[in-house]
Design a protein around this motif. Structure first.
Motif, PDB file in Angstrom:
ATOM      1  N   GLU A   1      38.063  61.550  17.070  1.00 21.26           N
ATOM      2  CA  GLU A   1      38.670  60.989  18.274  1.00 21.26           C
ATOM      3  C   GLU A   1      38.476  59.479  18.314  1.00 21.26           C
ATOM      4  OE1 GLU A   1      36.756  61.884  22.130  1.00 21.26           O
ATOM      5  OE2 GLU A   1      35.234  62.981  20.982  1.00 21.26           O
ATOM      6  N   ILE A   2      39.492  58.806  18.852  1.00 20.65           N
ATOM      7  CA  ILE A   2      39.483  57.355  19.011  1.00 20.65           C
ATOM      8  C   ILE A   2      40.083  57.028  20.369  1.00 20.65           C
ATOM      9  CG2 ILE A   2      39.664  56.900  16.540  1.00 20.65           C
ATOM     10  CD1 ILE A   2      42.644  56.308  16.945  1.00 20.65           C
ATOM     11  N   GLY A   3      39.964  55.771  20.781  1.00 20.90           N
ATOM     12  CA  GLY A   3      40.543  55.351  22.039  1.00 20.90           C
ATOM     13  C   GLY A   3      42.057  55.532  22.048  1.00 20.90           C
ATOM     14  N   ARG A   4      42.585  55.878  23.211  1.00 23.87           N
ATOM     15  CA  ARG A   4      44.020  56.092  23.355  1.00 23.87           C
ATOM     16  C   ARG A   4      44.813  54.850  22.945  1.00 23.87           C
ATOM     17  NH1 ARG A   4      47.680  59.237  22.733  1.00 23.87           N
ATOM     18  NH2 ARG A   4      46.352  60.827  23.664  1.00 23.87           N
ATOM     19  N   ALA A   5      44.319  53.668  23.285  1.00 23.70           N
ATOM     20  CA  ALA A   5      45.046  52.447  22.947  1.00 23.70           C
ATOM     21  C   ALA A   5      45.189  52.290  21.450  1.00 23.70           C
ATOM     22  CB  ALA A   5      44.351  51.229  23.547  1.00 23.70           C
ATOM     23  N   GLN A   6      44.157  52.668  20.672  1.00 24.11           N
ATOM     24  CA  GLN A   6      44.261  52.516  19.226  1.00 24.11           C
ATOM     25  C   GLN A   6      45.262  53.512  18.634  1.00 24.11           C
ATOM     26  OE1 GLN A   6      41.013  51.808  20.829  1.00 24.11           O
ATOM     27  NE2 GLN A   6      42.236  49.948  20.595  1.00 24.11           N
ATOM     28  N   ALA A   7      45.392  54.685  19.237  1.00 23.64           N
ATOM     29  CA  ALA A   7      46.429  55.618  18.781  1.00 23.64           C
ATOM     30  C   ALA A   7      47.815  55.046  19.049  1.00 23.64           C
ATOM     31  CB  ALA A   7      46.257  56.969  19.470  1.00 23.64           C
ATOM     32  N   THR A   8      47.993  54.411  20.208  1.00 19.88           N
ATOM     33  CA  THR A   8      49.273  53.770  20.511  1.00 19.88           C
ATOM     34  C   THR A   8      49.534  52.613  19.552  1.00 19.88           C
ATOM     35  OG1 THR A   8      49.077  54.376  22.850  1.00 19.88           O
ATOM     36  CG2 THR A   8      50.598  52.589  22.298  1.00 19.88           C
ATOM     37  N   GLN A   9      48.500  51.848  19.248  1.00 18.15           N
ATOM     38  CA  GLN A   9      48.658  50.738  18.309  1.00 18.15           C
ATOM     39  C   GLN A   9      48.994  51.245  16.906  1.00 18.15           C
ATOM     40  OE1 GLN A   9      44.837  48.974  18.978  1.00 18.15           O
ATOM     41  NE2 GLN A   9      45.459  47.978  20.883  1.00 18.15           N
ATOM     42  N   ALA A  10      48.419  52.385  16.526  1.00 16.69           N
ATOM     43  CA  ALA A  10      48.779  52.980  15.230  1.00 16.69           C
ATOM     44  C   ALA A  10      50.259  53.365  15.211  1.00 16.69           C
ATOM     45  CB  ALA A  10      47.901  54.198  14.950  1.00 16.69           C
ATOM     46  N   ALA A  11      50.731  53.956  16.318  1.00 15.36           N
ATOM     47  CA  ALA A  11      52.151  54.278  16.412  1.00 15.36           C
ATOM     48  C   ALA A  11      52.999  53.018  16.312  1.00 15.36           C
ATOM     49  CB  ALA A  11      52.431  55.015  17.719  1.00 15.36           C
ATOM     50  N   ALA A  12      52.511  51.930  16.910  1.00 13.57           N
ATOM     51  CA  ALA A  12      53.231  50.662  16.827  1.00 13.57           C
ATOM     52  C   ALA A  12      53.320  50.190  15.383  1.00 13.57           C
ATOM     53  CB  ALA A  12      52.538  49.610  17.687  1.00 13.57           C
ATOM     54  N   ALA A  13      52.264  50.414  14.609  1.00 12.29           N
ATOM     55  CA  ALA A  13      52.252  50.032  13.202  1.00 12.29           C
ATOM     56  C   ALA A  13      52.957  51.049  12.316  1.00 12.29           C
ATOM     57  CB  ALA A  13      50.815  49.840  12.728  1.00 12.29           C
ATOM     58  N   ARG A  14      53.418  52.127  12.938  1.00 16.11           N
ATOM     59  CA  ARG A  14      54.127  53.213  12.240  1.00 16.11           C
ATOM     60  C   ARG A  14      53.232  53.895  11.204  1.00 16.11           C
ATOM     61  NH1 ARG A  14      58.644  49.465  12.627  1.00 16.11           N
ATOM     62  NH2 ARG A  14      60.105  50.230  14.198  1.00 16.11           N
ATOM     63  N   VAL A  15      51.991  54.148  11.593  1.00 16.86           N
ATOM     64  CA  VAL A  15      51.057  54.889  10.750  1.00 16.86           C
ATOM     65  C   VAL A  15      50.332  55.911  11.613  1.00 16.86           C
ATOM     66  CG1 VAL A  15      50.727  52.996   9.117  1.00 16.86           C
ATOM     67  CG2 VAL A  15      49.203  53.190  11.098  1.00 16.86           C
ATOM     68  N   ALA A  16      49.760  56.903  10.968  1.00 16.31           N
ATOM     69  CA  ALA A  16      48.977  57.905  11.687  1.00 16.31           C
ATOM     70  C   ALA A  16      47.632  57.313  12.084  1.00 16.31           C
ATOM     71  CB  ALA A  16      48.768  59.141  10.818  1.00 16.31           C
ATOM     72  N   PRO A  17      47.120  57.649  13.267  1.00 20.19           N
ATOM     73  CA  PRO A  17      45.806  57.135  13.676  1.00 20.19           C
ATOM     74  C   PRO A  17      44.689  57.730  12.836  1.00 20.19           C
ATOM     75  CG  PRO A  17      46.594  58.763  15.252  1.00 20.19           C
ATOM     76  CD  PRO A  17      47.719  58.524  14.286  1.00 20.19           C
ATOM     77  N   THR A  18      43.670  56.927  12.567  1.00 20.64           N
ATOM     78  CA  THR A  18      42.478  57.387  11.854  1.00 20.64           C
ATOM     79  C   THR A  18      41.242  56.941  12.613  1.00 20.64           C
ATOM     80  OG1 THR A  18      42.180  55.406  10.488  1.00 20.64           O
ATOM     81  CG2 THR A  18      43.716  57.082   9.670  1.00 20.64           C
ATOM     82  N   THR A  19      40.127  57.588  12.327  1.00 20.42           N
ATOM     83  CA  THR A  19      38.893  57.240  13.034  1.00 20.42           C
ATOM     84  C   THR A  19      38.416  55.841  12.665  1.00 20.42           C
ATOM     85  OG1 THR A  19      37.635  58.382  11.303  1.00 20.42           O
ATOM     86  CG2 THR A  19      38.139  59.625  13.290  1.00 20.42           C
ATOM     87  N   ASP A  20      38.805  55.317  11.510  1.00 24.91           N
ATOM     88  CA  ASP A  20      38.403  53.964  11.142  1.00 24.91           C
ATOM     89  C   ASP A  20      38.983  52.912  12.088  1.00 24.91           C
ATOM     90  OD1 ASP A  20      36.724  54.419   8.990  1.00 24.91           O
ATOM     91  OD2 ASP A  20      38.338  54.422   7.520  1.00 24.91           O
TER      92      ASP A  20
END
Length: 483
Positions: free
Chosen positions: A53-72
């Motif tokens: 699990e990671i912060g919701r904002a980082q998941a949104t930022q991953a979507a912005a970068a067009r990549v899947a979110p990771t714990t890193d």
């Protein structure tokens, strides 16, 4: 590889949205971009593909970068719970509970893990866009810092300071930050930008020049008010502080704001529907009698929030709602509240105890230290859904024979009352797909999927940043071409 870090003059200056916008803008230019936040504090989190699990904002930022979110992308996550304590999540996994008074000692050694995550991201990216937390001007917290200058100096990442003009005093905020920073920290700051400007930016030209003259930093631009940010998933509780209203609408959906409400971005997709008015009910106000659906959102402290529901009289409102033949949906912690009891024998949320639930579902919940973190998809009420599970504890009882969701692979989740009016599920994000919203609300929603709407908002934000920021100079800074 290049890297750039946005820090702010304070909390809620718009760093998360700006990082998301920059991730999308640079991804649109063909770069491999990764977001990164060393340390986040939020009750809204997202599940990664590997079950972390990671912060919701980082998941949104991953979507912005067009990549899947990771714990890193967010190696240290603090999830506040009761009694001035927070659950500590490191590299996507729960490591324990920290009291506020023990945070200085508790973060010792975390910098090495933060840097390891950052370096793994950096090796696979053309550009890493880093988000700070709070403000580096909080020099009382500087010792042992891993969120702002402590990280920037250890990783050698240049910093751009963000000021919020909408709250007023942006000149003093930026110049004052420069004044209080340690010289070595101040040397990491290579420029500033001004965010949330309403009106003609030319009116601020003199102030902009004054900031540059007094700080010695170069300006990278003035960002106008980004209305599209309201369409992004919510992370900070500040969005819950708006007064509740119920405009003329065919369907009112109401959600009480409990003290430890979590993952309330589950409700964001409902805002897409023109027929729906989402009312977030603050303490001191009753749940609107005209509500067609009541949603009890997730909670970081279910038992404490159960007490709050009773203290506010919302339990009476919910029962009256059901007596009128109207549905109630509980999500995760809200699901647990709807049952007969919630037991915390190990004292995970506070003192060991068992409390009575609202008794609207024939189920019992036992909290446990094991945490389920899983991205899921399947069907609910005959329609597809995509979401994730993030909970500690298990719920069992006769009403589980009527599950809410059937997850791919055949696993069943949730419970329904015999009359179908009361339902609960551990699945977060269940409203994201339009077909699922229609299934729950029994109306012809006809709206866009939440994911598509978020994607469109990210594109709009990126386009605005292209127009108002010197992105070429920011990229050059990230690549070390600007000193």
């Amino acid at each position: 590889m290049g890297a750039l870090m946005l820090q702010g003059t304070g909390s809620d200056v718009g760093k998360s949205v700006l990082v998301a916008g920059l991730c999308r803008a640079f991804a649109n230019r063909g770069l491999v971009v990764r977001p990164f936040k060393p340390q986040n504090m939020s009750t809204n989190a997202a599940v990664t593909a590997d079950g972390g699990e990671i912060g919701r904002a980082q998941a949104t930022q991953a979507a912005a970068a067009r990549v899947a979110p990771t714990t890193d992308m967010n190696p240290v996550l603090l999830k506040p719970q009761g009694d001035r304590s927070s659950q500590l999540v490191v590299n996507g996994r729960v490591r324990g509970v920290l009291r506020a008074s023990a945070w200085r000692e508790g973060r010792e050694g975390l910098l090495d893990e933060v840097l390891a995550s950052y370096r793994r991201l950096a090796r696979a990216a053309d550009l890493v866009v880093v988000e700070g937390a709070g403000s580096p001007a909080e020099i009382n917290l500087r010792a042992g810092d891993i969120a702002n200058m402590g990280f920037a100096r250890a990783a050698g990442v240049p910093v751009v300071l963000v000021g919020d003009i909408d709250r007023g005093g942006v000149i003093a905020a930026l110049v004052g930050t420069r004044a209080v920073l340690d010289p070595a920290d101040a040397a990491m700051v290579q420029g500033f930008l001004v965010n949330k400007f309403r009106g003609d930016p030319a009116l601020f030209d003199a102030g902009y020049r004054e900031i540059a003259a007094r700080t010695g930093w170069r300006g990278f631009g003035v960002v106008p008010w980004l209305a599209e940010a309201a369409r992004l998933p919510s992370e900070d509780a500040v969005v819950l502080q708006k007064p509740a209203t119920a405009r003329d609408a065919r369907i009112v959906v109401a959600c009480p704001i409990t003290p430890h409400i979590a993952n309330f971005d589950d409700l964001d997709p409902l805002r897409l529907e023109p027929e729906i008015e989402l009312v977030m009910v603050p303490p001191g106000r009753p749940i609107p009698a005209e509500a067609a659906l009541i949603v009890l959102a997730g909670s970081k402290a279910t038992i404490a929030d159960l007490h709050a529901v009773r203290r506010e009289g919302w339990d009476i409102d919910v029962r009256a709602h059901v007596r009128r033949g109207r549905p109630v949906l509980g999500l995760c912690g809200g699901y647990q509240m709807l049952g007969r009891s919630v037991a915390d024998p190990d004292g995970i949320e506070g003192p060991p105890e068992t409390v009575a639930g609202l008794g609207l579902l024939a189920v019992e919940t036992r909290l446990s230290r094991g945490k389920r973190l899983e991205a899921v998809r399947g069907t609910a009420r005959g329609a597809p859904f995509e979401g994730y599970e993030m909970h500690m504890g298990d719920t069992h009882g006769p009403d589980c024979a009527r599950p809410v969701t059937v997850i791919e692979g055949g696993r069943r989740d949730g419970a329904c009352s015999p009359d179908g009016l009361v339902a609960g599920t551990y699945v977060h994000g269940i409203f994201a797909l339009a077909a699922q919203r229609r299934a729950w609300l029994d109306v012809a929603a006809g709206g866009a999927d939440h994911r598509a709407d978020v994607d469109a908002a990210l594109d709009a934000i990126a386009l605005t940043l292209e127009r108002h920021l010197d992105l070429a100079a920011l990229l050059a800074l990230a690549r070390g071409a600007v000193t």
